[in-house]
Structure formats: structure tokens, C-alpha cells
Design a protein around this motif. Structure first.
Motif, mmCIF file in Angstrom:
data_model
loop_
_atom_site.group_PDB
_atom_site.id
_atom_site.type_symbol
_atom_site.label_atom_id
_atom_site.label_comp_id
_atom_site.label_asym_id
_atom_site.label_seq_id
_atom_site.Cartn_x
_atom_site.Cartn_y
_atom_site.Cartn_z
ATOM 1 N N GLU A 180 -0.695 -0.519 -7.169
ATOM 2 C CA GLU A 180 -2.027 -0.272 -6.630
ATOM 3 C C GLU A 180 -2.799 -1.570 -6.794
ATOM 4 N N ARG A 206 4.561 2.355 -9.019
ATOM 5 C CA ARG A 206 3.918 2.008 -7.754
ATOM 6 C C ARG A 206 2.824 0.961 -7.994
ATOM 7 N N SER A 248 2.688 9.190 -3.055
ATOM 8 C CA SER A 248 1.320 9.685 -2.903
ATOM 9 C C SER A 248 1.127 10.961 -3.706
ATOM 10 N N LYS A 267 -5.323 5.657 3.869
ATOM 11 C CA LYS A 267 -4.921 4.418 3.192
ATOM 12 C C LYS A 267 -5.054 3.218 4.117
ATOM 13 N N GLN A 300 -7.876 -0.927 -6.599
ATOM 14 C CA GLN A 300 -8.093 0.476 -6.953
ATOM 15 C C GLN A 300 -8.924 1.185 -5.874
ATOM 16 N N SER A 355 0.810 -1.224 0.000
ATOM 17 C CA SER A 355 0.000 0.000 0.000
ATOM 18 C C SER A 355 0.841 1.271 0.000
#
Length: 688
Positions: free
Chosen positions: A44, A42, A19, A335, A47, A15
């Protein structure tokens, strides 16, 4: 992706990553993904796997296809479809959720317990029914054989809601003032509730009677634990038919066998924080216990730590994905955490590519700052002359300042201050010069004790530095800066006595050298008074004179040694004369001696000779023994000396040796006479 390792167990954080600001439009985000490599790389996994502000609870459906999470603000529930790796639906609620449970294998039947005493039922289509309990609820469990929901909270009663009949049943009356948590054993259906007094009460749902009571608060107190308040039960979990884990508010986890009232093992988190959740990992016999700061994984048989996980933000809930090595966390941050631990098990079926991906990943630091944007305050904008850009697309208002593009910031700063690099370079040069000055020996500040010795050491240090500049010689530590010899220059008891005999013999040229140092000391004292930084050369005496005097020191060595010896001999003569005068003035008195039993008195000569020998030095005694023959000195091939001593014999030993000598002679004569007789007998001669 970030990789951490503890006890050789790798933990992959799926995670974390670069950012992006929330106020960026989707178009700009897509543009950044094309330009920025970090954003593009990165991972993900799911989503939009996040909440607007905080995530409170997270669970996985029984079939493993859906992940459900609740959070704020506004209160809501989000359901993620793992097969599609995206958000399935989102439903907003009237109040915050304390906990929830899925009654079916998927998301079609969900029960929510709210913090305003309401119980909310959701079906596949959405909201279904809402009811209320008499007291504020804290936890609930579902009993599948009887379709009963057991609610515990700020009351001594355990409320039962039957879903088949659609009505409340008679509650279970406990001995506790309040109940915090509860759980139902899936094998035999035993219901257990954890109380605020630190006890666990076990009930049989068939008879609605209490069958057991455990005092966990007393068992959690060990010799190593520090308890400031009464431990309450904060987590409860069954595993199999006989195992139960209990978490306390003081940070201990107790492992019980239901057949015993004493814990098998007590594990302390050492943080003093309440245990949030406890999970069992059967493949490796591990227990996962979590408080708000750390998740610890330890062996349930030995209590030995397996590994631990410490996220950046506080933990609200932990969920272990069934039959895999994936761990999901609800944190005090938007998050939600996704961690993959390959040692615990393989990746889930819907993300099996992680097994191949983790083999090639390297550890990357997590970036929590917007790397492409610079945060500036209003004062910074005034210094840069960019106040006219406020309200334009180049500045984005955020909290007490603005975000602006980092490239624009660097260009404007270079235009405002073009000589910034030159100033930076000068500062660096100045720092280097100050560092080299600090490394030099400062002659101004000399210690109060042993000033001449300190000056001598400083001169030697300067000579060594000259040698190291010419040749690459390893520099040795200085005594003046060494803490082990600090007392020698502070305590007056360590002052060197230059008038002592040892010092004068070891340093025959100290007189001339000390004169030079005394002059230097005077000059240094004058410099300290004037507080001048530059050192000056003594006036009236050029530096060449010092070098010429240093060359004459070798010639004057013998003369100085002789002079010192003559002075020492004269001092010894004076001391001897004083002793003789004192002996003559003293009046002799008769002395009486006591003779020990068994000894004979011969004369005073023996005692006098012994006393004389004792007063003599070791060298004189060795010479005397060498004359008497009791000592022999010889040189070895190596160059050292070899001494051989023969011990003196007493009168008794001498008599014994003489008797032995006579006995040997008599035996010798007897043997000779016996041999003579035998020879005559062989020849046949008669005996007379």
C-alpha cells in the motif's frame, strides 16, 4: 504486487493486491493483517489511495510533493502528501469536476471547472471564490505571462478570465461550432484549441488573432483506418517549441511540426475509442497515449510500439509523474492505479525503495475475490440449513445474498453432506471408464463403403492394442479415424473391386479370409438390428476353429496362387479367341501411304517390323536387342543390373564412316612411303 511484461519491458502494478470488504472494521482488518500472509505482504504505497466510487481526474503538483484527484460519489477532491505517504486533506464539492489545474507549485491555488458551468477557486485554507461562464465548459488552460484563463466548451467562443484584474475579457471568436480541448505552449505562449469539426485553431494571445488552422480530420484518415464518423479532437498537448500531438475521437494520434500543416506521424490505437490524454516522455523520445481501454507507449520518431498497459477497468485520466518511471491512472473503479516502469526512469524520491524491491519481486496473480469469505444466496442457506443465522454476526448482507466465513461454510457443508467425497470419487471413476470406452474401436458402426476393408483395419488395430499392452510400443494413428482417408469409406468411387485382376493376384487368399469377414459382417448387421451392446461369438463355430484355419492358410498359399493363375490364363485365352473372330469378320480395305519429301520407298517390311517392335513389351525388345548386339546386360557387385546400349547407324552415317576409314588408310600408306624415302636418304642411297 503484479508484474507484467511486454516487449521485455516490465510493468509493476503497485495498486493491486488482496482486497478486503469495506464493511470490515479497522480492528478486524488489523487482525487479518496479523493472520493472513497475503494481506500482510501487499504493498500500500499511499494510504487510502482511492475514491468512494469512481475517480475522474488525477494530477501531480509542480513540485512533485502532492497528488490531487477528483471523483464521486459524493463529488470531492483528495490531496495526498507523498512525503507522508498518506491523505493530506479531502474537500467535498457541490457538483462533479470536469477538469482542474494547480496554478501554484503546491496545492495552495487550484481552479476547478464543474459540469454545471461554475468555476471554483480554492486556496490553501479551502474554498475561495466561485464564478460562472455562459456555456458549459469542457477544458481550460492558464496563460502565465498575462494571468489569463482560457475556457473552451459548447460554444464557438473562447472565454478569457483575467485573474489580475478579476474580470472577463473579450472572448476569442473561432470558426467552430464547439470546442473540446485546449492547450498553451509553455515556450512561446501559442494557444491552440481542438474543435468538434476535427480542426485545430492556433491563436496568438498578444494580438488575439488566429495564426494557423490544421485540418486533422482529413489527415487522420489513412488507407488502413476504418472511419465511421467525422473525427473530432479529443486530446491536445504541446512539447517544446515546435512539436504538438493531437488525439482524435476515432482513436488516432497525429504528431505535428508547427511549421508544417501535414502530420509527421499518424498512430492508430486500433480500438476506435476516443483518445483521453497524450503525454511526452523526453528521455526515451516516447509518447504515451491513452484511450478508455489501453495505454500505449511508442517512439515519436518511428511510431514503433515500446510497450502497452491494459488495466482491468476503463481509464478516465493518466498522469505521468515527472522525471520518473511512475504512472498514475484514474479508473472507473474506487482504486486509483499506480504503475512503476523502471525502463522509463527511476522511482520518485519519496519511494526510492521501489528500485530495490522490484528486483526481488515475482509475478503474483491479482485476486479480486474475497478469499476468506464465501458469497451465498438465500437458497444456498436453505439447502445448508442456516436460515436462522440471518441477522447474526456470522452473515453479512451484501446485494442479493450474504457473506460468510469460508471455514464455517466448509464445516457446515461437510456436516450436511458427509458422503460428498465418495460421490465425487465415483463420478471421477465413471468419467475415466467412459473415456477408455470412447478410445476403443466400436465394431457396431461400420462405414457404408469398403466394409470388409474397415473390418480388416479394425482387426489389425485390435492386434496392435494387444501388442501395446504386452510391450510398450508407440501406437500409430488409425486410418478409420483419420480425416485424410475419410472419403475412402464414404465415396462409392473408392469401392475395392475384388473381381479385378490386380486384386486377385495381390490377394490370393482373399477368398477364404473374405468368407470369414462376410460372416462377421452378417453378425454385425444382426447386432445393429437388435441394438445390443455386447458382442456375441458366431454360433456353431467355436473360436478354436478360426485359429486352426488361420494356421492352414500358409499351406494353401501355393495352391491358391496356382489356381488364380490358371483362371487368369483361361480368361486370356477366351479374350484372344474373341479377337481372332472379330479380325476374321472384318473386311480388309486398301490403305494408301504418303511418302515424305527426301525419303525413298524400299518396302513395307521395315514399317511392319517397326510396328511389331512397338507392339512388343519392353522385355521382348530388350532380348531382341541383346541378340543383335546393341544391348549388353551385366550384374554389378552391389547386386543391381547394368545396361549398355549402342545406337543404330543410318545409311548416311555408314557411308560417312566408310569414307573416313578409306581416308585414314590412304594417309597411313603415305606416311609409310615418306618414312621409307627418308631412311634411304640417310643411308646415302640414290633415288631411282
Amino acid at each position: 504486487m503484479q508484474v507484467s511484461s511486454l516487449n521485455e519491458v516490465k510493468i509493476y502494478s503497485l495498486s493491486c493486491g488482496k482486497s478486503l470488504p469495506e464493511w470490515l472494521s479497522d480492528r478486524k482488518k488489523r487482525a487479518l493483517q496479523k493472520k493472513d500472509v497475503d494481506v500482510r505482504r501487499r504493498i500500500e504505497l499511499i494510504q487510502d489511495f482511492e475514491m468512494p466510487t469512481v475517480c475522474t481526474t488525477i494530477k501531480v503538483s509542480k513540485d512533485g510533493q502532492y497528488i490531487l484527484a477528483t471523483g464521486t460519489y459524493k463529488p470531492r477532491v483528495r490531496c495526498y502528501d507523498t512525503y507522508q505517504l498518506s491523505l493530506k486533506f479531502e474537500r467535498c464539492l457541490d457538483s462533479e469536476v470536469v477538469t482542474f489545474e494547480t496554478l501554484s507549485d503546491d496545492y495552495s491555488k487550484i481552479v476547478f471547472l464543474h459540469n454545471d458551468r461554475y468555476i471554483e477557486f480554492h486556496s490553501q485554507s479551502g474554498f475561495y471564490y466561485k464564478t460562472r461562464i455562459p456555456k458549459f465548459g469542457r477544458d481550460f488552460s492558464y496563460h502565465y505571462p498575462s494571468c489569463d484563463l482560457y475556457f473552451v466548451g459548447a460554444s464557438s467562443e473562447v472565454y478569457r478570465l483575467n485573474l489580475e484584474q478579476g474580470r472577463y475579457l473579450n472572448p476569442l471568436q473561432t470558426d467552430a461550432a464547439e470546442n473540446n480541448v485546449c492547450d498553451i505552449n509553455s515556450v512561446h505562449g501559442l494557444f491552440a484549441t481542438g474543435t468538434i469539426e476535427g480542426r485545430v485553431e492556433c491563436w496568438d494571445p498578444r494580438t488575439r488573432g488566429r495564426v494557423g488552422l490544421l485540418d486533422c480530420a482529413l489527415s487522420s484518415v489513412t488507407a488502413d483506418s476504418e472511419i465511421n464518423s467525422l473525427p473530432t479532437i479529443s486530446a491536445l498537448k504541446f512539447n517544446g517549441a515546435l512539436t504538438m500531438a493531437v488525439g482524435t475521437s476515432t482513436g488516432q494520434v497525429l504528431l505535428y511540426d508547427l511549421r508544417s500543416d501535414k502530420p509527421l506521424l499518424v498512430k492508430d490505437h486500433q480500438y476506435g475509442l476516443p483518445i483521453k490524454s497524450v503525454h511526452f516522455q523526453d528521455s526515451l523520445d516516447l509518447i504515451l497515449s491513452a484511450d478508455s481501454r489501453i495505454i500505449k507507449m511508442w517512439n515519436k520518431n518511428s511510431g514503433k510500439i515500446f510497450t502497452s498497459l491494459e488495466p482491468e477497468h476503463d481509464i478516465n485520466d493518466v498522469c505521468l509523474y515527472p522525471n520518473s518511471g511512475m504512472l498514475l491512472t484514474a479508473n472507473e473503479t474506487p482504486k486509483m492505479g499506480i504503475y512503476y516502469i523502471p525502463v522509463l526512469g527511476p522511482a520518485p524520491r519519496w519511494c526510492s525503495f521501489l528500485d530495490n524491491l522490484t528486483e526481488e519481486l515475482e509475478e503474483n496473480p491479482e485476486s479480486t475475490v474475497y478469499d476468506d469469505y464465501k458469497f451465498v444466496t438465500k437458497k444456498d442457506l436453505e439447502n445448508l440449513g442456516l436460515t436462522h443465522l440471518i441477522g447474526s454476526p456470522f452473515l453479512r448482507a451484501y446485494m442479493h445474498g450474504f457473506f460468510m466465513d469460508i471455514r464455517l461454510y466448509h464445516k457446515v457443508k461437510l456436516m450436511v453432506n458427509p458422503f460428498a467425497y465418495e460421490e465425487y470419487r465415483k463420478d471421477k471413476i465413471r468419467q475415466k471408464i467412459e473415456e477408455t470406452r470412447a478410445q476403443r474401436v466400436q465394431l457396431k458402426k461400420l462405414p457404408k463403403v469398403n466394409k470388409e476393408l474397415a473390418l480388416k483395419l479394425i482387426e489389425e488395430e485390435e492386434e496392435k492394442q494387444r501388442c501395446t499392452w504386452k510391450k510398450k510400443v508407440k501406437s500409430l494413428p488409425n486410418i478409420l479415424t483419420d480425416d485424410r482417408f475419410k472419403v475412402m469409406f464414404e465415396n462409392p468411387d473408392f469401392q475395392v473391386d475384388e473381381e479385378s485382376e490386380e486384386f486377385r493376384l495381390l490377394n490370393p487368399l482373399v477368398s477364404k479370409i473374405s468368407e470369414k469377414r462376410k460372416k462377421k459382417l452378417r453378425l454385425l448387421e444382426q447386432q445393429e438390428l437388435r441394438e445390443q451392446e455386447e458382442e456375441e461369438e458366431p454360433e456353431g463355430k467355436p473360436s478354436d476353429a478360426e485359429s486352426s484355419e488361420s494356421s492352414d492358410d500358409e499351406k494353401d498359399w501355393v495352391e491358391e496362387v496356382r489356381k488364380q493363375r490358371r483362371l487368369l490364363q483361361q480368361e486370356e485365352k477366351v479374350k484372344r479367341q474373341e479377337r481372332l473372330r472379330e479380325d476374321q469378320q472384318t473386311v480388309l480395305k486398301p490403305q494408301f501411304y504418303e511418302i515424305k519429301a527426301g525419303e525413298e520407298f524400299r518396302s513395307f517390311k521395315d514399317s511392319a517390323t517397326k510396328q511389331k517392335l512397338l507392339n512388343k513389351t519392353l522385355e521382348d525388345r530388350l532380348k531382341l536387342e541383346a541378340k543383335n548386339g546393341t544391348l549388353s546386360v551385366a550384374d554389378t557387385t552391389v547386386g543391381s543390373k547394368q545396361l549398355t546400349f549402342t545406337l543404330k547407324r543410318s545409311e548416311q552415317q555408314k557411308k560417312q564412316q566408310e569414307a573416313e576409314k578409306l581416308h585414314r588408310q590412304e594417309r597411313k600408306t603415305l606416311r609409310r612411303s615418306a618414312g621409307h624415302l627418308k631412311s634411304r636418304h640417310r643411308r646415302g642411297r640414290p633415288f631411282h
